[in-house]
Design an enzyme around this catalytic site. Structure first.
Site, PDB file in Angstrom:
ATOM      1  N   ILE A   1       0.821  -1.211   0.000  1.00 44.40           N
ATOM      2  CA  ILE A   1       0.000   0.000   0.000  1.00 44.40           C
ATOM      3  C   ILE A   1       0.856   1.262   0.000  1.00 44.40           C
ATOM      4  O   ILE A   1       0.399   2.344  -0.392  1.00 44.40           O
ATOM      5  CB  ILE A   1      -0.961  -0.028   1.228  1.00 44.40           C
ATOM      6  CG1 ILE A   1      -2.192   0.810   0.978  1.00 44.40           C
ATOM      7  CG2 ILE A   1      -0.244   0.369   2.506  1.00 44.40           C
ATOM      8  CD1 ILE A   1      -3.317   0.543   1.974  1.00 44.40           C
TER       9      ILE A   1
ATOM     10  N   GLU B   1       6.382  -4.726  11.068  1.00 50.58           N
ATOM     11  CA  GLU B   1       5.178  -4.049  11.556  1.00 50.58           C
ATOM     12  C   GLU B   1       3.983  -4.985  11.595  1.00 50.58           C
ATOM     13  O   GLU B   1       3.124  -4.862  12.458  1.00 50.58           O
ATOM     14  CB  GLU B   1       4.843  -2.853  10.645  1.00 50.58           C
ATOM     15  CG  GLU B   1       5.839  -1.712  10.756  1.00 50.58           C
ATOM     16  CD  GLU B   1       5.654  -0.677   9.659  1.00 50.58           C
ATOM     17  OE1 GLU B   1       4.652  -0.753   8.914  1.00 50.58           O
ATOM     18  OE2 GLU B   1       6.520   0.200   9.545  1.00 50.58           O
ATOM     19  N   VAL B   2       3.891  -5.862  10.617  1.00 52.77           N
ATOM     20  CA  VAL B   2       2.726  -6.751  10.529  1.00 52.77           C
ATOM     21  C   VAL B   2       3.164  -8.170  10.913  1.00 52.77           C
ATOM     22  O   VAL B   2       4.033  -8.752  10.249  1.00 52.77           O
ATOM     23  CB  VAL B   2       2.126  -6.740   9.100  1.00 52.77           C
ATOM     24  CG1 VAL B   2       0.915  -7.665   9.031  1.00 52.77           C
ATOM     25  CG2 VAL B   2       1.745  -5.328   8.675  1.00 52.77           C
TER      26      VAL B   2
ATOM     27  N   HIS C   1       5.775 -12.175   5.797  1.00 49.25           N
ATOM     28  CA  HIS C   1       5.640 -11.658   4.429  1.00 49.25           C
ATOM     29  C   HIS C   1       7.022 -11.367   3.875  1.00 49.25           C
ATOM     30  O   HIS C   1       7.924 -10.943   4.598  1.00 49.25           O
ATOM     31  CB  HIS C   1       4.775 -10.387   4.394  1.00 49.25           C
ATOM     32  CG  HIS C   1       5.173  -9.345   5.383  1.00 49.25           C
ATOM     33  ND1 HIS C   1       4.852  -9.422   6.721  1.00 49.25           N
ATOM     34  CD2 HIS C   1       5.875  -8.190   5.244  1.00 49.25           C
ATOM     35  CE1 HIS C   1       5.330  -8.363   7.348  1.00 49.25           C
ATOM     36  NE2 HIS C   1       5.973  -7.596   6.476  1.00 49.25           N
TER      37      HIS C   1
ATOM     38  N   ASN D   1      11.453  -8.614   6.963  1.00 50.27           N
ATOM     39  CA  ASN D   1      11.675  -7.956   8.246  1.00 50.27           C
ATOM     40  C   ASN D   1      11.154  -8.869   9.352  1.00 50.27           C
ATOM     41  O   ASN D   1      10.066  -9.441   9.216  1.00 50.27           O
ATOM     42  CB  ASN D   1      10.949  -6.605   8.282  1.00 50.27           C
ATOM     43  CG  ASN D   1      11.518  -5.624   7.279  1.00 50.27           C
ATOM     44  OD1 ASN D   1      12.720  -5.592   7.048  1.00 50.27           O
ATOM     45  ND2 ASN D   1      10.649  -4.834   6.659  1.00 50.27           N
TER      46      ASN D   1
ATOM     47  N   HIS E   1       8.918  -9.065   1.159  1.00 51.74           N
ATOM     48  CA  HIS E   1       8.829  -7.911   0.268  1.00 51.74           C
ATOM     49  C   HIS E   1       9.651  -8.230  -0.985  1.00 51.74           C
ATOM     50  O   HIS E   1      10.811  -8.658  -0.868  1.00 51.74           O
ATOM     51  CB  HIS E   1       9.465  -6.666   0.898  1.00 51.74           C
ATOM     52  CG  HIS E   1       8.806  -6.154   2.139  1.00 51.74           C
ATOM     53  ND1 HIS E   1       8.042  -5.001   2.147  1.00 51.74           N
ATOM     54  CD2 HIS E   1       8.812  -6.600   3.418  1.00 51.74           C
ATOM     55  CE1 HIS E   1       7.623  -4.759   3.386  1.00 51.74           C
ATOM     56  NE2 HIS E   1       8.077  -5.714   4.169  1.00 51.74           N
TER      57      HIS E   1
END
Ligand code: AMP
Length: 120
Positions: free
Chosen positions: A35, A100-101, A105, A92, A107
């Site tokens: 996003i 953060e999430v 995931h 990360n 990237h």
């Protein structure tokens, strides 16, 4: 290892409660555009299973899920045309990693030369 939070934003995306700009989906992964893109191509690839981080994923995912995830990463990189000139993949992890999430995931950042590997 922190326990999985069913209310994290990627869990909501997987359940269809929040929309995403989907670029790829199969039995093992969902991939969508970030996003807040940091490069011309910035895709997040997430496993469909409930894994907090790459550590959790590597420890608990089945061989089929692991293979499915990385096969999808290859497919997406080729379909998006970032494999030829190259790209960076980043997972990360935890607070020192700036995660953060809390749903694993990867990237995928490409479409231009990506800067230094680690900011100081
Ligand atoms: P990380 O810091 O590795 O946990 O990265 C989380 C990433 O998720 C950031 O790059 C955010 O821009 C991205 N992000 C957060 N919410 C959404 C969303 N609803 N759709 C797509 N990307 C998101």
């Amino acid at each position: 290892m922190p326990s999985y939070d069913d209310n994290n934003i990627f869990a909501k995306i997987l359940r269809g409660e929040i929309p995403c700009d989907k670029v790829y989906e199969d039995d093992y992964v969902l991939a969508f555009n970030d996003i807040s893109p940091q490069a011309p191509v910035h895709i997040l690839v997430i496993p469909k299973g409930k894994y907090v981080s790459i550590v959790d994923f590597g420890a608990k995912a089945s061989a089929e899920e692991l293979a499915g995830f990385y096969a999808a990463v290859s497919k997406i990189a080729q379909e998006k045309g970032i494999d030829a000139d190259g790209f960076r993949s980043i997972a990360n992890t935890g607070s020192n990693g700036g995660q953060e999430v809390p749903h694993y995931h990867l990237h995928l950042l490409g479409g231009r030369r990506i800067g230094p590997m680690v900011s100081k």
